[in-house]
Design an enzyme around this catalytic site. Structure first.
Site, mmCIF file in Angstrom:
data_model
loop_
_atom_site.group_PDB
_atom_site.id
_atom_site.type_symbol
_atom_site.label_atom_id
_atom_site.label_comp_id
_atom_site.label_asym_id
_atom_site.label_seq_id
_atom_site.Cartn_x
_atom_site.Cartn_y
_atom_site.Cartn_z
ATOM 1 N N SER A 171 -18.712 26.928 -67.237
ATOM 2 C CA SER A 171 -17.279 26.642 -67.054
ATOM 3 C C SER A 171 -16.967 25.199 -67.397
ATOM 4 O O SER A 171 -15.843 24.886 -67.782
ATOM 5 C CB SER A 171 -16.856 26.830 -65.603
ATOM 6 O OG SER A 171 -17.418 27.954 -65.039
ATOM 7 N N HIS A 181 -17.119 31.948 -72.679
ATOM 8 C CA HIS A 181 -16.629 31.742 -71.314
ATOM 9 C C HIS A 181 -15.733 32.894 -70.878
ATOM 10 O O HIS A 181 -14.593 33.009 -71.324
ATOM 11 C CB HIS A 181 -15.872 30.399 -71.253
ATOM 12 C CG HIS A 181 -15.486 29.984 -69.880
ATOM 13 N ND1 HIS A 181 -14.416 29.175 -69.617
ATOM 14 C CD2 HIS A 181 -16.032 30.267 -68.669
ATOM 15 C CE1 HIS A 181 -14.316 28.970 -68.311
ATOM 16 N NE2 HIS A 181 -15.288 29.627 -67.720
ATOM 17 N N GLU A 233 -13.131 32.618 -73.867
ATOM 18 C CA GLU A 233 -13.094 31.418 -74.707
ATOM 19 C C GLU A 233 -14.411 31.344 -75.478
ATOM 20 O O GLU A 233 -15.483 31.317 -74.857
ATOM 21 C CB GLU A 233 -12.949 30.162 -73.840
ATOM 22 C CG GLU A 233 -11.612 30.051 -73.134
ATOM 23 C CD GLU A 233 -11.522 28.820 -72.229
ATOM 24 O OE1 GLU A 233 -10.441 28.245 -72.147
ATOM 25 O OE2 GLU A 233 -12.523 28.441 -71.594
ATOM 26 N N ASN A 235 -8.863 25.781 -68.406
ATOM 27 C CA ASN A 235 -8.845 24.825 -67.295
ATOM 28 C C ASN A 235 -8.015 23.579 -67.607
ATOM 29 O O ASN A 235 -7.538 22.914 -66.689
ATOM 30 C CB ASN A 235 -10.270 24.461 -66.869
ATOM 31 C CG ASN A 235 -10.906 25.614 -66.100
ATOM 32 O OD1 ASN A 235 -10.206 26.522 -65.647
ATOM 33 N ND2 ASN A 235 -12.211 25.592 -65.957
HETATM 34 P P1 NAD Z 1 -23.796 33.028 -59.094
HETATM 35 O O1 NAD Z 1 -24.360 32.006 -58.192
HETATM 36 O O2 NAD Z 1 -23.021 34.176 -58.539
HETATM 37 O O3 NAD Z 1 -24.973 33.643 -59.995
HETATM 38 C C1 NAD Z 1 -25.959 32.867 -60.619
HETATM 39 C C2 NAD Z 1 -27.195 33.737 -60.734
HETATM 40 O O4 NAD Z 1 -28.135 33.062 -61.571
HETATM 41 C C3 NAD Z 1 -27.903 33.986 -59.386
HETATM 42 O O5 NAD Z 1 -28.051 35.380 -59.182
HETATM 43 C C4 NAD Z 1 -29.250 33.298 -59.549
HETATM 44 O O6 NAD Z 1 -30.313 33.970 -58.893
HETATM 45 C C5 NAD Z 1 -29.412 33.366 -61.062
HETATM 46 N N1 NAD Z 1 -30.389 32.425 -61.600
HETATM 47 C C6 NAD Z 1 -30.657 31.166 -61.214
HETATM 48 N N2 NAD Z 1 -31.636 30.648 -61.993
HETATM 49 C C7 NAD Z 1 -31.962 31.607 -62.894
HETATM 50 C C8 NAD Z 1 -32.898 31.695 -63.954
HETATM 51 N N3 NAD Z 1 -33.700 30.664 -64.222
HETATM 52 N N4 NAD Z 1 -32.963 32.837 -64.680
HETATM 53 C C9 NAD Z 1 -32.165 33.886 -64.399
HETATM 54 N N5 NAD Z 1 -31.265 33.864 -63.380
HETATM 55 C C10 NAD Z 1 -31.171 32.742 -62.649
HETATM 56 O O7 NAD Z 1 -22.908 32.205 -60.149
HETATM 57 P P2 NAD Z 1 -21.672 32.716 -61.021
HETATM 58 O O8 NAD Z 1 -20.402 32.466 -60.284
HETATM 59 O O9 NAD Z 1 -21.976 34.065 -61.573
HETATM 60 O O10 NAD Z 1 -21.703 31.630 -62.197
HETATM 61 C C11 NAD Z 1 -22.612 31.719 -63.266
HETATM 62 C C12 NAD Z 1 -22.101 30.875 -64.411
HETATM 63 O O11 NAD Z 1 -20.817 31.330 -64.831
HETATM 64 C C13 NAD Z 1 -21.925 29.393 -64.077
HETATM 65 O O12 NAD Z 1 -22.252 28.634 -65.190
HETATM 66 C C14 NAD Z 1 -20.441 29.286 -63.768
HETATM 67 O O13 NAD Z 1 -19.920 27.998 -63.979
HETATM 68 C C15 NAD Z 1 -19.875 30.266 -64.774
HETATM 69 N N6 NAD Z 1 -18.560 30.811 -64.446
HETATM 70 C C16 NAD Z 1 -18.260 31.186 -63.170
HETATM 71 C C17 NAD Z 1 -17.015 31.726 -62.891
HETATM 72 C C18 NAD Z 1 -16.649 32.179 -61.502
HETATM 73 O O14 NAD Z 1 -15.461 32.361 -61.218
HETATM 74 N N7 NAD Z 1 -17.597 32.386 -60.617
HETATM 75 C C19 NAD Z 1 -16.073 31.910 -63.926
HETATM 76 C C20 NAD Z 1 -16.435 31.552 -65.232
HETATM 77 C C21 NAD Z 1 -17.678 31.006 -65.478
#
Ligand code: NAD
Length: 294
Positions: free
Chosen positions: A131, A152, A164, A202
């Protein structure tokens, strides 16, 4: 010459299989979205409970669809069998495209991206769902930065149409074209944006949240602001949206935007959103934000 050849291969290469790294809120959603639209996805995490949750979330969405008659039993079975949960990186080897969606930490992302790049075929495409982290920064240690870009998605992935596609300095046209085609194939509306803090959405959203915080500081009631924005025609107001996005995520993004655009987006003193964060109110994810959730 060799690189150009590989890149042009990527343009013509159809994306038949995807790999999603991380089975969290976003990774689980992306794997589901790919599978439901007919592109099987390997979903890799480091924790079995995260994989289980990813699968059960997919099942929940499909169950809802069945209840309203939009999903058949066959479609449900086909979609679930098109998601392969795994703890093993080797299972990601044969895929055409990888979407990295692990935690928002540059060091973790860097390590995960470099490791998986070494496993993939020469013409495979690598993307990150970050993000806030610069795509050029994530590309720095990659061997094939021309085959890397941002992809994204927004939360919840199965409902939010926009994606995106973030083009880094070295991203090739062929990579952008292939990622745009993949996003469209899985039912999303891609836009191509350049690599800058906040990308596109954003940059629009956070000045709006900042205006909202200023209204609260001037004495506005957040419920009334939400109601007014709903009457204006938006599906939800800023308080509810912040609860959905996550107050912690929003505070992190405010910092990124303030660093990226110090003159326009300097952090507000006593920002009400930050005050909620300091009270550990993160929104829907932990049951309390502007509103309470049970
Ligand atoms: P989350 O914490 O729900 O999930 C992250 C997952 O990654 C976890 O299940 C964790 O176990 C796993 N993980 C950690 N290290 C790892 C590895 N080495 N190999 C494989 N898996 C691994 O987080 P999220 O909210 O899903 O966010 C993930 C990404 O998406 C981030 O970069 C975040 O900025 C981006 N993002 C989030 C949102 C949102 O609203 N939550 C929106 C857009 C983008």
């Amino acid at each position: 010459k060799k690189k150009a050849k590989i890149a042009s291969k990527a343009a013509t290469k159809a994306i038949n299989t995807a790999g999603v790294l991380g089975a969290g809120i976003m990774g689980g959603g992306i794997a589901y979205q790919s599978a439901v639209k007919g592109v099987p996805a390997v979903m890799k995490d480091i924790r079995q409970d995260a994989l289980d949750l990813g699968m059960s979330e997919a099942m929940k969405i499909l169950n809802k669809g069945m209840q309203i008659g939009k999903v058949s039993v066959e479609k449900m079975a086909k979609t679930l069998s098109a998601i392969k949960p795994t703890l093993n990186n080797d299972d990601v080897k044969p895929v055409d495209i990888v979407v990295e969606a692990v935690v928002e930490n540059p060091k973790v992302k860097d390590a995960v991206l470099c490791e998986v790049e070494g496993l993939l075929a020469d013409d495979a495409i690598l993307t990150s769902n970050t993000s806030t982290i610069s795509i050029d920064l994530l590309a720095k240690n990659l061997k094939r930065p021309e085959q890397f870009c941002g992809m994204h998605f927004f939360n919840p992935v199965h409902k939010m149409p926009l994606v995106e596609v973030i083009r880094g300095e070295k991203t090739s046209d062929e990579t952008v074209a292939a990622v745009v085609a993949y996003a469209s194939a899985i039912g999303k509306s891609p836009i191509v944006v350049r690599d800058c803090p906040g990308f596109f959405v954003n940059r629009v959203l956070f000045p709006y949240f900042r205006g909202f915080s200023q209204l609260l500081q001037e004495g506005a009631d957040f419920r009334q602001v939400d109601k007014a924005m709903e009457k204006f025609g938006w599906p939800m107001g800023p308080s509810y949206l912040l609860d959905v996005v996550g107050i912690d995520t929003a505070v992190h993004c405010v910092g990124v935007m303030a660093d990226g655009f110090p003159e326009r987006m300097s952090a507000l003193a006593n920002d009400p959103v930050e005050l909620l964060y300091k009270q550990d109110k993160y929104g829907q994810k932990n049951g309390a934000g502007f509103f309470a959730y049970s």
